[in-house]
Design a protein around this motif. Structure first.
Motif, PDB file in Angstrom:
ATOM      1  N   MET A  11      20.317  -0.463 -13.256  1.00 35.92           N
ATOM      2  CA  MET A  11      20.210  -1.708 -12.497  1.00 35.92           C
ATOM      3  C   MET A  11      18.758  -1.946 -12.119  1.00 35.92           C
ATOM      4  SD  MET A  11      22.061  -2.675  -8.893  1.00 35.92           S
ATOM      5  CE  MET A  11      20.791  -2.339  -7.684  1.00 35.92           C
ATOM      6  N   SER A  12      18.268  -3.144 -12.367  1.00 33.75           N
ATOM      7  CA  SER A  12      16.895  -3.457 -11.974  1.00 33.75           C
ATOM      8  C   SER A  12      16.857  -3.762 -10.477  1.00 33.75           C
ATOM      9  CB  SER A  12      16.376  -4.654 -12.769  1.00 33.75           C
ATOM     10  OG  SER A  12      17.162  -5.803 -12.507  1.00 33.75           O
ATOM     11  N   LEU A  13      15.772  -3.336  -9.847  1.00 32.58           N
ATOM     12  CA  LEU A  13      15.603  -3.533  -8.417  1.00 32.58           C
ATOM     13  C   LEU A  13      14.849  -4.831  -8.142  1.00 32.58           C
ATOM     14  CD1 LEU A  13      14.540   0.089  -7.381  1.00 32.58           C
ATOM     15  CD2 LEU A  13      16.826  -0.924  -7.286  1.00 32.58           C
ATOM     16  N   LEU A  14      15.180  -5.478  -7.033  1.00 33.46           N
ATOM     17  CA  LEU A  14      14.466  -6.674  -6.601  1.00 33.46           C
ATOM     18  C   LEU A  14      13.112  -6.251  -6.044  1.00 33.46           C
ATOM     19  CD1 LEU A  14      14.472  -9.747  -6.007  1.00 33.46           C
ATOM     20  CD2 LEU A  14      15.495  -9.183  -3.782  1.00 33.46           C
ATOM     21  N   ARG A  15      12.039  -6.806  -6.563  1.00 35.83           N
ATOM     22  CA  ARG A  15      10.696  -6.446  -6.129  1.00 35.83           C
ATOM     23  C   ARG A  15      10.242  -7.365  -5.001  1.00 35.83           C
ATOM     24  NH1 ARG A  15       7.757  -3.021  -9.402  1.00 35.83           N
ATOM     25  NH2 ARG A  15       8.869  -2.342 -11.288  1.00 35.83           N
ATOM     26  N   LEU A  16       9.935  -6.776  -3.850  1.00 39.35           N
ATOM     27  CA  LEU A  16       9.479  -7.512  -2.680  1.00 39.35           C
ATOM     28  C   LEU A  16       8.219  -6.867  -2.123  1.00 39.35           C
ATOM     29  CD1 LEU A  16      12.856  -8.025  -0.739  1.00 39.35           C
ATOM     30  CD2 LEU A  16      11.774  -9.598  -2.364  1.00 39.35           C
ATOM     31  N   THR A  17       7.365  -7.680  -1.530  1.00 39.02           N
ATOM     32  CA  THR A  17       6.168  -7.183  -0.849  1.00 39.02           C
ATOM     33  C   THR A  17       6.362  -7.310   0.651  1.00 39.02           C
ATOM     34  OG1 THR A  17       4.740  -7.813  -2.685  1.00 39.02           O
ATOM     35  CG2 THR A  17       3.689  -7.477  -0.550  1.00 39.02           C
ATOM     36  N   PHE A  18       6.064  -6.222   1.369  1.00 40.08           N
ATOM     37  CA  PHE A  18       6.236  -6.148   2.820  1.00 40.08           C
ATOM     38  C   PHE A  18       4.874  -5.886   3.453  1.00 40.08           C
ATOM     39  CE2 PHE A  18       7.874  -3.202   6.432  1.00 40.08           C
ATOM     40  CZ  PHE A  18       7.821  -4.249   7.351  1.00 40.08           C
ATOM     41  N   ALA A  19       4.355  -6.861   4.222  1.00 45.33           N
ATOM     42  CA  ALA A  19       3.079  -6.724   4.923  1.00 45.33           C
ATOM     43  C   ALA A  19       3.350  -6.356   6.371  1.00 45.33           C
ATOM     44  CB  ALA A  19       2.283  -8.021   4.849  1.00 45.33           C
ATOM     45  N   CYS A  20       2.707  -5.278   6.826  1.00 41.58           N
ATOM     46  CA  CYS A  20       3.018  -4.760   8.157  1.00 41.58           C
ATOM     47  C   CYS A  20       1.847  -3.922   8.660  1.00 41.58           C
ATOM     48  CB  CYS A  20       4.285  -3.905   8.084  1.00 41.58           C
ATOM     49  SG  CYS A  20       4.945  -3.374   9.675  1.00 41.58           S
ATOM     50  N   GLY A  21       1.797  -3.712   9.966  1.00 42.64           N
ATOM     51  CA  GLY A  21       0.795  -2.839  10.554  1.00 42.64           C
ATOM     52  C   GLY A  21       1.071  -1.380  10.252  1.00 42.64           C
ATOM     53  N   ASP A  22       0.174  -0.524  10.722  1.00 44.86           N
ATOM     54  CA  ASP A  22       0.263   0.914  10.488  1.00 44.86           C
ATOM     55  C   ASP A  22       1.056   1.555  11.622  1.00 44.86           C
ATOM     56  OD1 ASP A  22      -0.076   3.534   9.771  1.00 44.86           O
ATOM     57  OD2 ASP A  22      -2.191   3.638  10.352  1.00 44.86           O
ATOM     58  N   TYR A  23       2.358   1.772  11.405  1.00 44.11           N
ATOM     59  CA  TYR A  23       3.226   2.291  12.458  1.00 44.11           C
ATOM     60  C   TYR A  23       4.000   3.508  11.973  1.00 44.11           C
ATOM     61  CZ  TYR A  23       2.569  -2.560  14.037  1.00 44.11           C
ATOM     62  OH  TYR A  23       2.039  -3.768  14.395  1.00 44.11           O
ATOM     63  N   ASP A  24       4.251   4.436  12.868  1.00 43.15           N
ATOM     64  CA  ASP A  24       5.117   5.567  12.536  1.00 43.15           C
ATOM     65  C   ASP A  24       6.514   5.092  12.167  1.00 43.15           C
ATOM     66  OD1 ASP A  24       5.786   4.748  15.124  1.00 43.15           O
ATOM     67  OD2 ASP A  24       5.871   6.777  15.954  1.00 43.15           O
ATOM     68  N   ARG A  25       6.974   4.034  12.799  1.00 42.38           N
ATOM     69  CA  ARG A  25       8.344   3.554  12.632  1.00 42.38           C
ATOM     70  C   ARG A  25       8.576   2.788  11.326  1.00 42.38           C
ATOM     71  NH1 ARG A  25       5.299   2.302  16.625  1.00 42.38           N
ATOM     72  NH2 ARG A  25       4.491   0.215  16.973  1.00 42.38           N
ATOM     73  N   THR A  26       7.515   2.496  10.575  1.00 42.89           N
ATOM     74  CA  THR A  26       7.679   1.862   9.263  1.00 42.89           C
ATOM     75  C   THR A  26       7.105   2.704   8.137  1.00 42.89           C
ATOM     76  OG1 THR A  26       5.611   0.617   9.577  1.00 42.89           O
ATOM     77  CG2 THR A  26       7.674  -0.489  10.205  1.00 42.89           C
ATOM     78  N   ARG A  27       6.482   3.834   8.458  1.00 43.71           N
ATOM     79  CA  ARG A  27       5.739   4.583   7.442  1.00 43.71           C
ATOM     80  C   ARG A  27       6.649   5.154   6.356  1.00 43.71           C
ATOM     81  NH1 ARG A  27       2.153   7.680  10.590  1.00 43.71           N
ATOM     82  NH2 ARG A  27       1.081   5.689  10.820  1.00 43.71           N
ATOM     83  N   ALA A  28       7.888   5.470   6.683  1.00 41.50           N
ATOM     84  CA  ALA A  28       8.781   6.026   5.663  1.00 41.50           C
ATOM     85  C   ALA A  28       9.039   5.035   4.532  1.00 41.50           C
ATOM     86  CB  ALA A  28      10.107   6.444   6.299  1.00 41.50           C
ATOM     87  N   LEU A  29       9.027   3.736   4.839  1.00 41.57           N
ATOM     88  CA  LEU A  29       9.174   2.743   3.777  1.00 41.57           C
ATOM     89  C   LEU A  29       7.911   2.677   2.928  1.00 41.57           C
ATOM     90  CD1 LEU A  29      11.433   1.888   5.880  1.00 41.57           C
ATOM     91  CD2 LEU A  29      11.182  -0.402   4.917  1.00 41.57           C
ATOM     92  N   GLU A  30       6.753   2.782   3.580  1.00 43.31           N
ATOM     93  CA  GLU A  30       5.489   2.758   2.853  1.00 43.31           C
ATOM     94  C   GLU A  30       5.354   3.978   1.947  1.00 43.31           C
ATOM     95  OE1 GLU A  30       0.682   2.677   3.856  1.00 43.31           O
ATOM     96  OE2 GLU A  30       2.152   2.246   5.413  1.00 43.31           O
ATOM     97  N   GLU A  31       5.777   5.139   2.443  1.00 41.63           N
ATOM     98  CA  GLU A  31       5.672   6.369   1.664  1.00 41.63           C
ATOM     99  C   GLU A  31       6.785   6.503   0.632  1.00 41.63           C
ATOM    100  OE1 GLU A  31       5.663   9.259   4.768  1.00 41.63           O
ATOM    101  OE2 GLU A  31       3.525   8.969   5.243  1.00 41.63           O
ATOM    102  N   GLY A  32       7.817   5.682   0.743  1.00 40.96           N
ATOM    103  CA  GLY A  32       8.907   5.707  -0.229  1.00 40.96           C
ATOM    104  C   GLY A  32       9.959   6.759   0.036  1.00 40.96           C
ATOM    105  N   THR A  33       9.908   7.428   1.192  1.00 39.36           N
ATOM    106  CA  THR A  33      10.940   8.427   1.498  1.00 39.36           C
ATOM    107  C   THR A  33      12.233   7.756   1.944  1.00 39.36           C
ATOM    108  OG1 THR A  33      10.039   8.642   3.741  1.00 39.36           O
ATOM    109  CG2 THR A  33       9.261  10.205   2.089  1.00 39.36           C
TER     110      THR A  33
END
Length: 330
Positions: free
Chosen positions: A1-23
């Motif tokens: 299944m192909s994934l929907l590609r989206l761009t997420f612009a956000c500040g540098d936060y501990d609470r969003t870093r797992a999405l940035e790191e891909g974990t």
């Protein structure tokens, strides 16, 4: 299944870093994360709709709802929360010994519609006898000349707003006594430099903010996460997918923050401060979702309307994609 590609612009936060790191990965989505200063994210999203998903000022988002059609839909994800008593600064010679002395003063603010400013003005009016129209406002760049409002603002009524000269900054004007006070989410450079001409309006910020919470139960919300309307209309499932991933990222960040084996941040009493925060604010003091935040949101929306920024009073339920406010139960 192909994934929907989206761009997420956000500040540098501990609470969003797992999405940035891909974990943590949102179901069905390939997310490209851009770590940007909040002012840049807000400006680019409000002006040019550059990202499919972005962090956004709560005030700017509410302003955007007045467009037809509204360009964004929000998720009840609050990437930034902050008490704002510490965001009031004054010139030491302006005759301001406490918040009540702001009446009749000339006050700078980078933009009138800033979420931090909405909270500051509302709190001052509700709790310190400083009506919004009892102050004259000047807007412009805090540290760099030329800042403009991201969204058109016309509060009408008796609110007096004008712009500073194009070659001046609010920080310089505050230090030199050309304005009496400054409402701002960012610490002004003269205060950082310990310039004796600039100080905070509230002498004991932490006590003032604790008293405010004890009286109101409000931990102010600053930012939400928005999805561009065209993306949401085509793929409504992204609201629940993104909400679940952002909630999980926040929960994991908090779990790793409270760790006595080695401090995650350079704060000597980090664990003790976390324990005190939980004792005062509750275990889930940085809550996501609509139900736990309805009163805080309703207070903000009242302030937004009273200050001439909303043509009508919005309800908290109207802010969010319905798919992100409920989930399946097994």
């Amino acid at each position: 299944m192909s994934l929907l590609r989206l761009t997420f612009a956000c500040g540098d936060y501990d609470r969003t870093r797992a999405l940035e790191e891909g974990t943590i990965r949102p179901d069905g989505i390939k997310l490209t994360c851009l770590r940007l200063p909040v002012e840049e994210t807000f400006f680019r999203m409000m002006r040019h709709r550059e990202f499919e998903v972005a962090e956004m000022s709560l005030s700017s988002y509410v302003l955007s709802l007045q467009a037809d059609p509204a360009p964004f839909v929000a998720l009840p994800v609050f990437t930034s929360r902050m008490f704002r008593h510490g965001s009031l600064y004054c010139n030491a010679d302006a005759g301001i010994s406490g918040p009540g002395d702001l009446r009749g003063k000339l006050v700078g603010t980078p933009e009138y519609q800033l979420t931090a400013g909405v909270w500051v003005r509302g709190i001052l009016a509700d709790r310190h006898g400083v009506p919004v129209d009892s102050v004259r406002y000047l807007t412009g760049g805090q540290e760099t000349p030329g800042r403009i409002e991201k969204a058109a603002v016309d509060p009408g009524g008796s609110v007096d707003i004008s712009r500073i000269p194009a070659d001046r900054t609010l920080s310089d004007m505050l230090a030199e006594g050309e304005i009496d006070a400054l409402y701002t989410p960012r610490i002004p450079s003269p205060f950082v430099a310990r310039d004796p001409r600039v100080r905070r309006v509230f002498r004991d910020v932490v006590d003032a903010e604790k008293d405010y919470y004890a009286a109101t139960g409000i931990f102010p919300i600053m930012h939400v996460v928005v999805v561009r309307r065209d993306v949401y209309d085509r793929y409504p499932w992204v609201a629940q997918s993104l909400y679940k991933a952002l909630l999980l990222a926040k929960q994991e960040a908090f779990a790793s923050l409270y760790d006595s084996s080695a401090l995650r941040f350079m704060l000597p009493w980090l664990n003790q401060d976390l324990e005190q925060a939980a004792a005062l604010l509750g275990d889930d003091y940085w809550s996501y979702g609509l139900d736990a935040n309805a009163e805080t949101l309703a207070t903000f929306l009242r302030y937004h309307h009273e200050q001439g920024l909303s043509r009508r009073m919005w309800s908290p339920e109207e802010l969010f994609a319905p798919e992100s406010t409920e989930s399946a139960v097994i």
